[in-house]
Design an enzyme around this catalytic site. Structure first.
Site, PDB file in Angstrom:
ATOM      1  N   HIS A   1      -9.363 -51.603  44.649  1.00 30.12           N
ATOM      2  CA  HIS A   1      -8.752 -52.873  44.279  1.00 30.12           C
ATOM      3  C   HIS A   1      -8.572 -53.058  42.781  1.00 30.12           C
ATOM      4  O   HIS A   1      -7.609 -53.673  42.332  1.00 30.12           O
ATOM      5  CB  HIS A   1      -9.564 -54.026  44.876  1.00 30.12           C
ATOM      6  CG  HIS A   1      -9.207 -54.276  46.298  1.00 30.12           C
ATOM      7  ND1 HIS A   1     -10.050 -54.822  47.216  1.00 30.12           N
ATOM      8  CD2 HIS A   1      -8.053 -54.013  46.955  1.00 30.12           C
ATOM      9  CE1 HIS A   1      -9.445 -54.908  48.387  1.00 30.12           C
ATOM     10  NE2 HIS A   1      -8.241 -54.415  48.250  1.00 30.12           N
TER      11      HIS A   1
ATOM     12  N   GLU B   1      12.014 -38.677  58.755  1.00 34.29           N
ATOM     13  CA  GLU B   1      10.818 -38.142  58.102  1.00 34.29           C
ATOM     14  C   GLU B   1      10.005 -37.244  59.025  1.00 34.29           C
ATOM     15  O   GLU B   1       8.908 -36.819  58.690  1.00 34.29           O
ATOM     16  CB  GLU B   1       9.944 -39.265  57.521  1.00 34.29           C
ATOM     17  CG  GLU B   1       9.486 -40.304  58.510  1.00 34.29           C
ATOM     18  CD  GLU B   1       8.625 -41.383  57.862  1.00 34.29           C
ATOM     19  OE1 GLU B   1       8.116 -41.201  56.754  1.00 34.29           O
ATOM     20  OE2 GLU B   1       8.460 -42.436  58.513  1.00 34.29           O
TER      21      GLU B   1
ATOM     22  N   ASP C   1       6.869 -37.394  53.987  1.00 35.63           N
ATOM     23  CA  ASP C   1       6.375 -36.944  55.287  1.00 35.63           C
ATOM     24  C   ASP C   1       7.167 -35.762  55.817  1.00 35.63           C
ATOM     25  O   ASP C   1       6.595 -34.858  56.427  1.00 35.63           O
ATOM     26  CB  ASP C   1       6.402 -38.100  56.299  1.00 35.63           C
ATOM     27  CG  ASP C   1       5.192 -38.995  56.133  1.00 35.63           C
ATOM     28  OD1 ASP C   1       4.087 -38.456  55.920  1.00 35.63           O
ATOM     29  OD2 ASP C   1       5.345 -40.225  56.201  1.00 35.63           O
TER      30      ASP C   1
ATOM     31  N   CYS D   1      14.536 -41.874  50.471  1.00 38.40           N
ATOM     32  CA  CYS D   1      13.558 -42.750  49.829  1.00 38.40           C
ATOM     33  C   CYS D   1      12.229 -42.028  49.603  1.00 38.40           C
ATOM     34  O   CYS D   1      11.252 -42.638  49.179  1.00 38.40           O
ATOM     35  CB  CYS D   1      13.355 -44.027  50.632  1.00 38.40           C
ATOM     36  SG  CYS D   1      12.804 -43.718  52.304  1.00 38.40           S
TER      37      CYS D   1
HETATM   38  C1  PEP Z   1       8.214 -40.781  53.066  1.00 36.90           C
HETATM   39  O1  PEP Z   1       7.492 -40.385  53.973  1.00 36.90           O
HETATM   40  O2  PEP Z   1       8.979 -40.046  52.418  1.00 36.90           O
HETATM   41  C2  PEP Z   1       8.188 -42.194  52.653  1.00 36.90           C
HETATM   42  C3  PEP Z   1       9.033 -42.653  51.768  1.00 36.90           C
HETATM   43  O3  PEP Z   1       7.275 -43.007  53.228  1.00 36.90           O
HETATM   44  P1  PEP Z   1       5.711 -43.064  52.841  1.00 36.90           P
HETATM   45  O4  PEP Z   1       5.535 -42.338  51.541  1.00 36.90           O
HETATM   46  O5  PEP Z   1       5.385 -44.514  52.743  1.00 36.90           O
HETATM   47  O6  PEP Z   1       5.071 -42.384  53.987  1.00 36.90           O
HETATM   48 MG    MG Z   2       6.530 -41.691  55.393  1.00 41.01          MG
END
Ligand code: PEP
Ligand code: MG
Length: 576
Positions: free
Chosen positions: A195, A437, A461, A508
Site C-alpha cells: 500500500h 490474450e 498474457d 494494450c
Molecule cells: C495483458 O495481458 O496484456 C494485459 C494488458 O492485461 P494485464 O496485464 O492486466 O493482465
Molecule cells: Mg492480461
C-alpha cells in the site's frame, strides 16, 4: 556511470518500482518509539483502559478527516486504504484483546502494540502475498494508537523535500505528507503491490523497495541519490557523483519538456499513416496525467482496481461514478473499460476464491464474471450508463472461445433490458470487444471477428501463455520475449482477421510501449496502441521517424526469421 564506482559514494541496490531520480536528505519514517515506551509512566488499570478508548476515538477522528480530504480529491484508492485502517482501529475484537492485555501488562501502549503484533503475525504466516502485506496495515494502526497514548508527534518536515526511508513505512505516514515534501521513498521490504507503494505511485514519487537489512547502512539525515528506475541508492555521494546525477536530473527535465512538445502532435509516419496512441489506466484519476502525455483516449481501463483496496463489492453506483468520470475526462475520445480481471496475480479477498495450484490458468477474469451475474450485470450496467457521457467500450478479458463471447453479448443485452426497466439512461452505441490474450483466442480470431466490435491484443498474457513462461518469474525472464516468432505470428493472424472482417485491432499489452515493436505493429495494420502513459512520447517519436513502406519491409524481413533474439537484435540495429 556505474553506481558506487566513484569517490565516496556507497551503493545499495534494491528494486526500482517507481521511476525517476531524486536527491535529498534521508528522513527515517516508521518512527522508533522504543524511547517513548521506556519513559512511559502507566496509571492504574482503569486509567490505562480509558487511555486506549480515548486514543482509538482520536485516531478514528483523524483517519475520518484524512479520508474526507482524499475523497474530495477523488483519490478513491488511497481513501479506501485509510478506510480499511479506520475499520481496523474500530475492530471490537482488537479492542477487547487490548483491554485483556492491560490486565497482564498494566501498560496501555504496550497492550496495544502487543495486540497488533499478534494479529499481524497471523496475517504474516499466510501464503497469499496480499494477506501478508495486510500485516503492515495492522501494525500501522496499532502504532498510531500507541503513539497517541505516548504523545509522539508526527515527523516534521522542513522546507526541503526529504527521502522517506524505513523497513516498512505506514501508508498513513506517506498519505499525510504533502507531495512536494517527499522527493523519494526507500523501503527495506515492500513490493509493487504494497500500500505504501500504491500511494507513492499515484503521486509519481521515485521509489526503491527491497533494500533488506542493508537499510541499516543508511543514516538518518544523510544526503542520498535515489534512482527509481535502476533501484540504486547512493549514500553520501561525493561532489563528482552529485554533479553527474544533477546532470541526469537536468536531462530528465529536458526530456520531459521535449516530450511535452510532442504531446499535441499526432503519431503519424512520414508518409501519413496514423496510429492512435492511448493510455492504460487503473483509475479514473489517471486520465488527466495520461492526457498530458498526449494520450488520445484510454485503450485499457483495468477496472479490477475499482474492486481492489476495499472491503466489499463496489455497487453499480460506485462503479458508474468511476467509469463516468473516466469517460467524461476522455472528452469524446475512446475509453475502453475492461471488465473485472480478478485472479492470477490480482487476488480479491472478499470474493473468497479458494487457493489454486495454477491461478493464472484458473478461476479468473471472465470465468468469474460469467458465473457471477451479481458481479457482472452491475458492472456492465455501470459501463453502459457511463457511455452516455462519451465514447465508452466494453472489453472482455481472457476469452478462449466464441461461446464465451456470445454469453457476454447475452449479458450485455440483459443489462440493457434491466436499465430500460429501471428507466436509467444508457448508451446503445457502446462497442463490445475482447482482449486477445490467450493463444486459443488468437487462433480463433477469424471466427471471433464475426461477433466482436474490436480486438485488443494483451501481450502480457499472450506471451506467457504462448511460450509457457510465467510473466512474473525472474529466473526465466530471458525466455519472455514478445519478438518470439510464435507470438508475432499470432499477432499478425489477429490483425489480418480484423482487417478481413472490417473491425479495428489494437494492442494494450506492454509490447505496445516498445518503440521497436510499434513499428512492426503498425506495419501489421494495428490502428491503436495503448500503454502506460509515460511511454507514449517514446513510441510517438519512433512512429514519426519511419515511413509505412520502411515498416512493411522490416516486417517482411522479420517474419522470415526463426528466433526472437535475432529479431530483437535486427530491429535494434536497423531502427537505432
Ligand atoms: C495483458 O495481458 O496484456 C494485459 C494488458 O492485461 P494485464 O496485464 O492486466 O493482465
Ligand atoms: Mg492480461
Amino acid at each position: 556511470m556505474e553506481w558506487g564506482m566513484k569517490g565516496m559514494a556507497e551503493g545499495l541496490r534494491g528494486k526500482g518500482v517507481i521511476a525517476g531520480i531524486a536527491v535529498g536528505r534521508i528522513m527515517m519514517a516508521g518512527q522508533n518509539i522504543d524511547g517513548y515506551l521506556k519513559g512511559y509512566q502507566p496509571g492504574n488499570k482503569d486509567i490505562e483502559n480509558q487511555k486506549i478508548k480515548d486514543a482509538i476515538k482520536a485516531v478514528v477522528a483523524v483517519l475520518q478527516e484524512n479520508i474526507k480530504t482524499l475523497q474530495a480529491k477523488d483519490m478513491v484508492e488511497q481513501a479506501a486504504i485509510l478506510e480499511a485502517h479506520r475499520m481496523l482501529a474500530q475492530d471490537p475484537m482488537m479492542e477487547e484483546t487490548m483491554h485483556t492485555k492491560v490486565e497482564e501488562l498494566a501498560n496501555a501502549p504496550l497492550a496495544v502494540l502487543d495486540t497488533a503484533k499478534e494479529q499481524a503475525a497471523i496475517f504474516e504466516q499466510m501464503d497469499d502475498p496480499y494477506f501478508r502485506e495486510r500485516a503492515t496495515d495492522i501494525r500501522d494502526v496499532g502504532k498510531r494508537i500507541a503513539k497517541y497514548i505516548l504523545g509522539v508527534k508526527e515527523p516534521e518536515i522542513g522546507d526541503d523535500p526529504v527521502i522517506l526511508c524505513g523497513h516498512e513505512i505506514e501508508p498513513s505516514v506517506i498519505a499525510n505528507i504533502p507531495t512536494d515534501k517527499i522527493a523519494g521513498v526507500v523501503l527495506g521490504q515492500g513490493s509493487t503491490t504494497c500500500h505504501a507503494v500504491i500511494i507513492a505511485k499515484a503521486r509519481a514519487i521515485p521509489t526503491v523497495v527491497g533494500i533488506g537489512e542493508r537499510l541499516a547502512e543508511i543514516p538518518d539525515g544523510a544526503l542520498v541519490i535515489l534512482d527509481g528506475e535502476r533501484g540504486d541508492i547512493l549514500v553520501r555521494p561525493d561532489e563528482m557523483t552529485l554533479a553527474d546525477y544533477r546532470e541526469k536530473i537536468k536531462q530528465q527535465e529536458e526530456r520531459k519538456a521535449y516530450y511535452a512538445e510532442l504531446a499535441p502532435l499526432p503519431a503519424v509516419t512520414t508518409d501519413d499513416v496514423r496510429v492512435e496512441l492511448c493510455a492504460n489506466i487503473g483509475n479514473h484519476m489517471d486520465v488527466d496525467a495520461a492526457l498530458t502525455y498526449g494520450a488520445e483516449g484510454v485503450g485499457l481501463f483495468r477496472s479490477e482496481f475499482v474492486f481492489m483496496g476495499r472491503q466489499d463489492i463496489p455497487t453499480e453506483e460506485d462503479q458508474f461514478k468511476a467509469y463516468k468520470e473516466a469517460v467524461e475526462k476522455c472528452g469524446g475520445k475512446i475509453c475502453v473499460i475492461r471488465t473485472m480481471d480478478i485472479g492470477g496475480d490480482k487476488p480479491l479477498p472478499y470474493l473468497n476464491i479458494p487457493p489454486e495450484d495454477n491461478p493464472f490458468l484458473g478461476y479468473r477474469a471472465l470465468r468469474i464474471s460469467l458465473q457471477r451475474r451479481d458481479l457482472f450485470l452491475p458492472q456492465l450496467k455501470a459501463i453502459l450508463r457511463a457511455g452516455v457521457y462519451g465514447k465508452a467500450a466494453i472489453m472482455a478479458p481472457m476469452v478462449i472461445n466464441v461461446a464465451e463471447f456470445k454469453k457476454v453479448l447475452d449479458f450485455v443485452e440483459e443489462a440493457k433490458l434491466e436499465l430500460s426497466h429501471e428507466g436509467k439512461a444508457f448508451s446503445e452505441n457502446v462497442q463490445v470487444g475482447i482482449m486477445v490474450e490467450t493463444p486459443a483466442a488468437a487462433i480463433m480470431t477469424p471466427e471471433l471477428a464475426k461477433y466482436v466490435d474490436f480486438f485488443s491484443i494483451g501481450t502480457n498474457d499472450l506471451v506467457q501463455y504462448t511460450l509457457a513462461v510465467d510473466r512474473g518469474n525472474s529466473s526465466i525472464s530471458y525466455l519472455y520475449n514478445h519478438f518470439n516468432p510464435a507470438v508475432l505470428r499470432l499477432i499478425q493472424r489477429t490483425a489480418q482477421a480484423a482487417k478481413d472482417n472490417g473491425i479495428w485491432c489494437g494492442m494494450c499489452g506492454e509490447m505496445a510501449s516498445d518503440p521497436l515493436a510499434a513499428v512492426l505493429l503498425l506495419a501489421m495494420g494495428l490502428s491503436e496502441l495503448s500503454m502506460s502513459a509515460p511511454s507514449i512520447p517514446r513510441v510517438k517519436e519512433k512512429i514519426r521517424s519511419v515511413s509505412s513502406v520502411q515498416a512493411k519491409e522490416l516486417l517482411a524481413d522479420v517474419m522470415k526469421m526463426e528466433d526472437g533474439e535475432e529479431i530483437k537484435a535486427y530491429l535494434q540495429k536497423v531502427l537505432a
